[in-house]
Design a protein around this motif. Structure first.
Motif, short mmCIF file in Angstrom:
data_model
loop_
_atom_site.label_atom_id
_atom_site.label_comp_id
_atom_site.label_asym_id
_atom_site.label_seq_id
_atom_site.Cartn_x
_atom_site.Cartn_y
_atom_site.Cartn_z
N LEU A 196 0.75 -1.14 -0.12
CA LEU A 196 -0.26 0.01 0.11
C LEU A 196 0.79 1.38 -0.10
O LEU A 196 0.67 2.16 -0.68
N ASN A 222 -8.69 7.16 2.89
CA ASN A 222 -8.79 6.17 1.79
C ASN A 222 -7.80 5.03 1.95
O ASN A 222 -8.05 3.87 1.93
N GLU A 223 -6.65 5.49 2.43
CA GLU A 223 -5.73 4.43 2.78
C GLU A 223 -6.08 3.68 3.96
O GLU A 223 -5.77 2.47 3.86
N CYS A 226 -8.56 1.22 2.47
CA CYS A 226 -7.97 0.02 1.59
C CYS A 226 -7.14 -1.04 2.44
O CYS A 226 -7.12 -2.07 2.19
N ASN A 229 -9.40 -3.46 4.02
CA ASN A 229 -9.76 -4.40 3.00
C ASN A 229 -8.56 -5.49 2.86
O ASN A 229 -8.86 -6.85 2.58
N ALA A 255 -4.51 -2.84 -4.17
CA ALA A 255 -4.17 -1.49 -3.57
C ALA A 255 -4.27 -0.42 -4.54
O ALA A 255 -4.80 0.44 -4.32
N GLN A 258 -7.85 -0.20 -5.73
CA GLN A 258 -8.87 0.29 -4.89
C GLN A 258 -8.72 1.79 -4.47
O GLN A 258 -9.81 2.59 -4.40
N MET A 259 -7.16 2.27 -4.24
CA MET A 259 -7.26 3.61 -4.18
C MET A 259 -7.69 4.55 -5.52
O MET A 259 -8.05 5.45 -5.14
N LEU A 262 -11.40 4.65 -4.87
CA LEU A 262 -11.62 5.60 -3.66
C LEU A 262 -11.49 6.91 -4.12
O LEU A 262 -12.16 8.19 -3.65
#
Length: 271
Positions: A196, A222-223, A226, A229, A255, A258-259, A262
């Motif tokens: 990440l 957001n991090e 993530c 998850n 990662a 998803q980032m 987001l």
């Protein structure tokens, strides 16, 4: 324990606190706008008015099931007369009111539930009331944002326990020392850090020697979402028997995806 904070309103510090889930604002601080030397006299003068007691009594009837209405009626009848006096402590003592709090000692003062405090501020200065309401709303929004961040941080911690349990059940041999086990846990935590954040916990500490805490304490919302998850996904991948290298590559791809999602979602919400 009451949760305390302060507001800055037109150069004046206004104390606030939260007690039993109710937000209170210090009306003694507000009263200094009218009389800096004797603010408590301003509060007493406001409380002796008939329309003030009508408002306070109605607020208590709507919000306080233990309010002493029988004791309130004769006070309302006397309110507004030249001989009538009323103080915050006397009001609470006679009626069992909860909308007003009196704090004694150093740093003490009279606090009122926020709606009552706004009413008092309007009596002191309509302009000051408007600025007070604006600053109080800003404080509440700030607290909600912090609460959301804290909730996501706690979720990340809970998922971390799921993550470490999967490590214990699948990667740590039965006959290892506690020191050896801790090395494996640290190694697995860095799988997520590298996937990440692009660096290990040690690399982050070396790059930020002046900061306290760890890399995750400085993560954005957001991090943290993530990361939460990924901890669950890594636990699943461990249970499926994937090697650390395979999991790192897969988690890094997840990662990135998803980032992006987001960040795109945030941009759309801000438009």
């Amino acid at each position: 324990m009451a949760k305390k904070s302060t507001l800055q309103v037109k150069g004046t510090t206004i104390r606030t606190l939260q007690h039993n889930g109710i937000d209170y604002i210090c009306i003694t601080d507000i009263a200094r706008q009218k009389n800096p030397a004797e603010p408590k006299d301003v509060v007493k003068n406001w409380m002796r008015l008939k329309n003030t007691l009508e408002y306070l009594g109605l607020w208590e009837q709507l919000n306080n099931p233990t309010f002493k209405g029988v004791e309130f009626d004769p006070l309302l009848a006397e309110a507004g007369s030249n001989a009538f006096t009323m103080s915050p402590s006397r009001w609470v003592e006679l009626t069992g009111a909860v909308g007003i709090l009196s704090k004694n000692g150093a740093g003490g003062g009279t606090y009122a539930q926020r709606d009552i405090a706004f009413k008092f501020a309007s009596w002191v200065s309509v302009e000051f009331e408007l600025y007070l309401v604006k600053e109080f709303q800003r404080l509440k929004e700030q607290e909600q944002a912090l609460l959301g961040w804290s909730a996501k941080r706690e979720l990340s911690k809970i998922n971390y326990h799921i993550h470490t349990d999967a490590i214990k059940q699948n990667l740590i041999p039965a006959e290892v020392t506690a020191q050896q086990a801790s090395r494996i846990y640290a190694s697995e935590a860095d799988v997520l850090n590298v996937a990440l954040f692009g660096m290990t916990a040690l690399e982050w500490r070396d790059a930020h020697p002046d900061l306290k805490g760890n890399i995750r304490d400085y993560a954005g919302v957001n991090e943290l979402i993530c990361l939460s998850n990924m901890e669950n996904l890594n636990a699943v991948l461990i249970n499926e028997g994937l090697s650390q290298r395979e999991r790192l590559v897969k988690l890094n791809r997840i990662a990135i995806q998803q980032m992006r999602i987001l960040e795109d979602t945030n941009r759309k919400l801000l438009k």
